[in-house]
Design a protein around this motif. Sequence first.
Motif, mmCIF file in Angstrom:
data_model
loop_
_atom_site.group_PDB
_atom_site.id
_atom_site.type_symbol
_atom_site.label_atom_id
_atom_site.label_comp_id
_atom_site.label_asym_id
_atom_site.label_seq_id
_atom_site.Cartn_x
_atom_site.Cartn_y
_atom_site.Cartn_z
ATOM 1 N N PHE A 51 -11.312 -20.819 28.982
ATOM 2 C CA PHE A 51 -12.425 -21.385 28.208
ATOM 3 C C PHE A 51 -13.625 -20.444 28.165
ATOM 4 C CE2 PHE A 51 -9.944 -24.837 30.070
ATOM 5 C CZ PHE A 51 -9.616 -25.573 28.948
ATOM 6 N N LEU A 52 -13.374 -19.141 28.366
ATOM 7 C CA LEU A 52 -14.533 -18.242 28.453
ATOM 8 C C LEU A 52 -15.228 -18.065 27.107
ATOM 9 C CD1 LEU A 52 -13.881 -15.186 27.170
ATOM 10 C CD2 LEU A 52 -12.548 -14.995 29.244
ATOM 11 N N GLU A 65 -17.589 -15.444 24.914
ATOM 12 C CA GLU A 65 -18.017 -14.061 24.862
ATOM 13 C C GLU A 65 -19.501 -14.022 25.227
ATOM 14 O OE1 GLU A 65 -16.828 -11.957 21.358
ATOM 15 O OE2 GLU A 65 -14.812 -12.787 21.441
ATOM 16 N N LYS A 95 -7.280 -27.003 25.300
ATOM 17 C CA LYS A 95 -7.995 -25.851 24.740
ATOM 18 C C LYS A 95 -8.278 -26.048 23.247
ATOM 19 C CE LYS A 95 -9.789 -21.962 23.962
ATOM 20 N NZ LYS A 95 -9.599 -20.662 24.530
ATOM 21 N N ASN A 97 -12.131 -26.590 21.494
ATOM 22 C CA ASN A 97 -12.714 -25.756 20.434
ATOM 23 C C ASN A 97 -12.915 -26.546 19.141
ATOM 24 O OD1 ASN A 97 -13.056 -23.565 22.046
ATOM 25 N ND2 ASN A 97 -11.544 -22.252 21.057
ATOM 26 N N PHE A 106 -24.839 -26.999 21.558
ATOM 27 C CA PHE A 106 -23.992 -26.843 20.358
ATOM 28 C C PHE A 106 -24.450 -27.725 19.204
ATOM 29 C CE2 PHE A 106 -20.399 -23.878 20.582
ATOM 30 C CZ PHE A 106 -20.761 -23.260 21.762
ATOM 31 N N LEU A 107 -25.754 -27.986 19.172
ATOM 32 C CA LEU A 107 -26.329 -28.721 18.043
ATOM 33 C C LEU A 107 -27.388 -27.862 17.360
ATOM 34 C CD1 LEU A 107 -26.841 -32.484 19.047
ATOM 35 C CD2 LEU A 107 -25.198 -31.519 17.435
ATOM 36 N N ASN A 108 -27.205 -26.547 17.383
ATOM 37 C CA ASN A 108 -28.157 -25.683 16.690
ATOM 38 C C ASN A 108 -27.657 -25.401 15.277
ATOM 39 O OD1 ASN A 108 -29.910 -25.460 18.903
ATOM 40 N ND2 ASN A 108 -28.572 -23.932 19.821
ATOM 41 N N PHE A 125 -20.674 -21.229 12.696
ATOM 42 C CA PHE A 125 -19.899 -20.564 13.750
ATOM 43 C C PHE A 125 -18.964 -19.513 13.177
ATOM 44 C CE2 PHE A 125 -17.540 -24.535 12.770
ATOM 45 C CZ PHE A 125 -16.280 -24.032 12.455
ATOM 46 N N GLY A 126 -18.714 -18.504 14.019
ATOM 47 C CA GLY A 126 -17.758 -17.457 13.667
ATOM 48 C C GLY A 126 -17.067 -16.996 14.930
ATOM 49 N N CYS A 139 -12.444 -17.110 17.773
ATOM 50 C CA CYS A 139 -11.844 -18.322 18.344
ATOM 51 C C CYS A 139 -12.039 -19.571 17.488
ATOM 52 C CB CYS A 139 -12.399 -18.551 19.738
ATOM 53 S SG CYS A 139 -12.096 -17.154 20.825
ATOM 54 N N PHE A 156 -21.190 -11.994 15.615
ATOM 55 C CA PHE A 156 -21.063 -13.439 15.339
ATOM 56 C C PHE A 156 -21.997 -14.263 16.207
ATOM 57 C CE2 PHE A 156 -18.524 -15.867 18.542
ATOM 58 C CZ PHE A 156 -18.269 -14.852 19.441
ATOM 59 N N LYS A 157 -22.491 -13.639 17.276
ATOM 60 C CA LYS A 157 -23.510 -14.281 18.123
ATOM 61 C C LYS A 157 -24.124 -13.193 18.989
ATOM 62 C CE LYS A 157 -20.709 -15.637 22.096
ATOM 63 N NZ LYS A 157 -20.288 -16.723 22.958
ATOM 64 N N ARG A 161 -31.008 -18.816 11.682
ATOM 65 C CA ARG A 161 -30.604 -19.383 12.979
ATOM 66 C C ARG A 161 -31.650 -20.354 13.521
ATOM 67 N NH1 ARG A 161 -25.234 -18.981 14.576
ATOM 68 N NH2 ARG A 161 -24.422 -16.953 14.020
HETATM 69 C C1 UGA Z 1 -15.653 -20.232 22.106
HETATM 70 C C2 UGA Z 1 -15.799 -21.419 23.078
HETATM 71 O O1 UGA Z 1 -17.189 -21.749 23.222
HETATM 72 C C3 UGA Z 1 -15.210 -21.069 24.438
HETATM 73 O O2 UGA Z 1 -15.287 -22.182 25.298
HETATM 74 C C4 UGA Z 1 -13.743 -20.661 24.241
HETATM 75 O O3 UGA Z 1 -13.136 -20.281 25.461
HETATM 76 C C5 UGA Z 1 -13.684 -19.484 23.280
HETATM 77 O O4 UGA Z 1 -14.272 -19.859 22.019
HETATM 78 C C6 UGA Z 1 -12.240 -19.129 23.090
HETATM 79 O O5 UGA Z 1 -11.496 -19.890 22.462
HETATM 80 O O6 UGA Z 1 -11.780 -18.136 23.664
HETATM 81 P P1 UGA Z 1 -16.990 -17.962 21.716
HETATM 82 O O7 UGA Z 1 -16.120 -17.746 20.525
HETATM 83 O O8 UGA Z 1 -17.250 -16.830 22.643
HETATM 84 O O9 UGA Z 1 -16.416 -19.161 22.619
HETATM 85 O O10 UGA Z 1 -18.398 -18.392 21.132
HETATM 86 P P2 UGA Z 1 -19.358 -19.688 21.187
HETATM 87 O O11 UGA Z 1 -20.400 -19.475 22.187
HETATM 88 O O12 UGA Z 1 -18.558 -20.921 21.266
HETATM 89 O O13 UGA Z 1 -20.022 -19.586 19.736
HETATM 90 C C7 UGA Z 1 -19.206 -19.712 18.570
HETATM 91 C C8 UGA Z 1 -20.041 -19.644 17.333
HETATM 92 O O14 UGA Z 1 -20.788 -20.844 17.178
HETATM 93 C C9 UGA Z 1 -21.057 -18.515 17.280
HETATM 94 O O15 UGA Z 1 -20.993 -17.917 15.990
HETATM 95 C C10 UGA Z 1 -22.378 -19.213 17.489
HETATM 96 O O16 UGA Z 1 -23.449 -18.539 16.877
HETATM 97 C C11 UGA Z 1 -22.109 -20.547 16.831
HETATM 98 N N1 UGA Z 1 -22.976 -21.647 17.303
HETATM 99 C C12 UGA Z 1 -22.936 -22.049 18.603
HETATM 100 C C13 UGA Z 1 -23.806 -22.310 16.405
HETATM 101 O O17 UGA Z 1 -23.856 -21.975 15.211
HETATM 102 N N2 UGA Z 1 -24.584 -23.352 16.852
HETATM 103 C C14 UGA Z 1 -24.560 -23.760 18.143
HETATM 104 O O18 UGA Z 1 -25.293 -24.717 18.474
HETATM 105 C C15 UGA Z 1 -23.727 -23.086 19.033
#
Ligand code: UGA
Length: 437
Positions: free
Chosen positions: A149-150, A152, A208, A212, A253-255, A260-261, A264, A326-327, A416
């Motif tokens: 569940f890591l 990045e 998993k 996601n 996760f409510l931003n 999202f990108g 994953c 992507f973040k 953002r």
């Molecule tokens: C995500 C999951 O959060 C991990 O738990 C999971 O292990 C991982 O996928 C995976 O499947 O390996 P990750 O892809 O690193 O992790 O990124 P997140 O932190 O989840 O962010 C995903 C996207 O959502 C980013 O583009 C971020 O900018 C966006 N995001 C996140 C938003 O637009 N709003 C939010 O409130 C939070």
Amino acid sequence: MRVSVIGCGYLGAVHAAAMADLGHEVIAVDVDADKVAALAAGNPPFFEPGLPEILSSSLASGRLRFTTDISEVAGARLHFIAVGTPQSNDSGAADVSFVNAAIDALIPHLGDTDVVVGKSTVPVGTAQRLAERILTSGSSATLVWNPEFLREGFAVKDTLSPDRLVFGIAPGAHAKQASAALHEVYAATIAAGTPVVETDLATAELVKTAANAFLATKISFINAMSEIAEATGANVTELADAIGYDTRIGRRFLNAGVGFGGGCLPKDIRAFSARAEELGLGSSVAFLSEVDAINLRQRERVINRVIADAGGDATSIKVAVLGLAFKPQSDDVRDSPALDVARGLVDAGAVVVAYDPEAMGPALKRFPELTVAQNAQQALLDADIAVLVTEWPEFVDLDPRNVGDLMKHKRIVDARNVLDPAAWRAAGFHYSSMGRP
Ligand code: UGA
């Protein structure tokens, strides 16, 4: 314990270094000789805070080695499968060919009491199929599923101290030993209080996928609210704050923003939909295609907003694009909303100059025609409008007065929702964001 890790991408490289950091003896294997050479020299081929440190210390201790020779895994008790499952070229389904290839390569080197530990994100049912593959090869090794569940940017912390450990184990003669081996390899993490959910193979795979899917749904939910907020003069950030105080909902996760990108969330919801269709259960997760559609619409919204705020004619504007990853805290541009926005503006005829502190190399590989700057100031110079698409701290902390001095016109789209509208407006900017008046 002696363990092996098959696959040295994001997941595998971090997992291998983390297992060595916990004191295990780790042999990590990848078919990519360049990647293996870089990791063996202590240089991760991607940006991940904290990884170079544990990589170097583990290599120096002698507990971590990298190789392209799969036969070197012989003698390890646990074999972690950490290869990628990207989206297929011709559909939304996951391409599990790397997982199949890893298992096939591993089988000749398995000892009878070895445990194969799947970590890759796979469609439900894959683990059962792989277990049968091992059995029919004549090996009596056991296959378990232990999803990762890591995140990045927080990969080291998430691996060493995760929110939970999930062990998917099929009932049978070897279930007890397999469970004991997993408890042993994660002993330090479990002792530190990490909860363990022990379950069957299918549930472990689904945990998993469901996690996601839920996270993606949460983000698209708030982005849908941002569309409604925008049309009604409401403020989506204050809305998120207010509903987030309800602990059943939660604020994380409510931003709202450009969506999202990454490697994953987007591919995992598509793979889940494809798998559900195969099972004849497409309608159960039909909402995920709406989640995907809302998410992709945000990119269009941002592109259209930039053009509209700059006067309506894309062909006559210079745009500073702040961010490509992507973040933040990542150089990953897979399915990056920021890169899509840059590309969309170029396609619309705008002159685009982009900057990202870490992701320009990977972005240029995917989009070689993109013009990039050496720093944010250079990107902003003489721009008609700026768009913040990845919330790196250095962009969030920009001083609007300094930015205004660089630009031709003081206009910014905060895709953002991270800048202070009052401060930017006070500095003379036309400021707009996603669902905030
Ligand atoms: C995500 C999951 O959060 C991990 O738990 C999971 O292990 C991982 O996928 C995976 O499947 O390996 P990750 O892809 O690193 O992790 O990124 P997140 O932190 O989840 O962010 C995903 C996207 O959502 C980013 O583009 C971020 O900018 C966006 N995001 C996140 C938003 O637009 N709003 C939010 O409130 C939070």
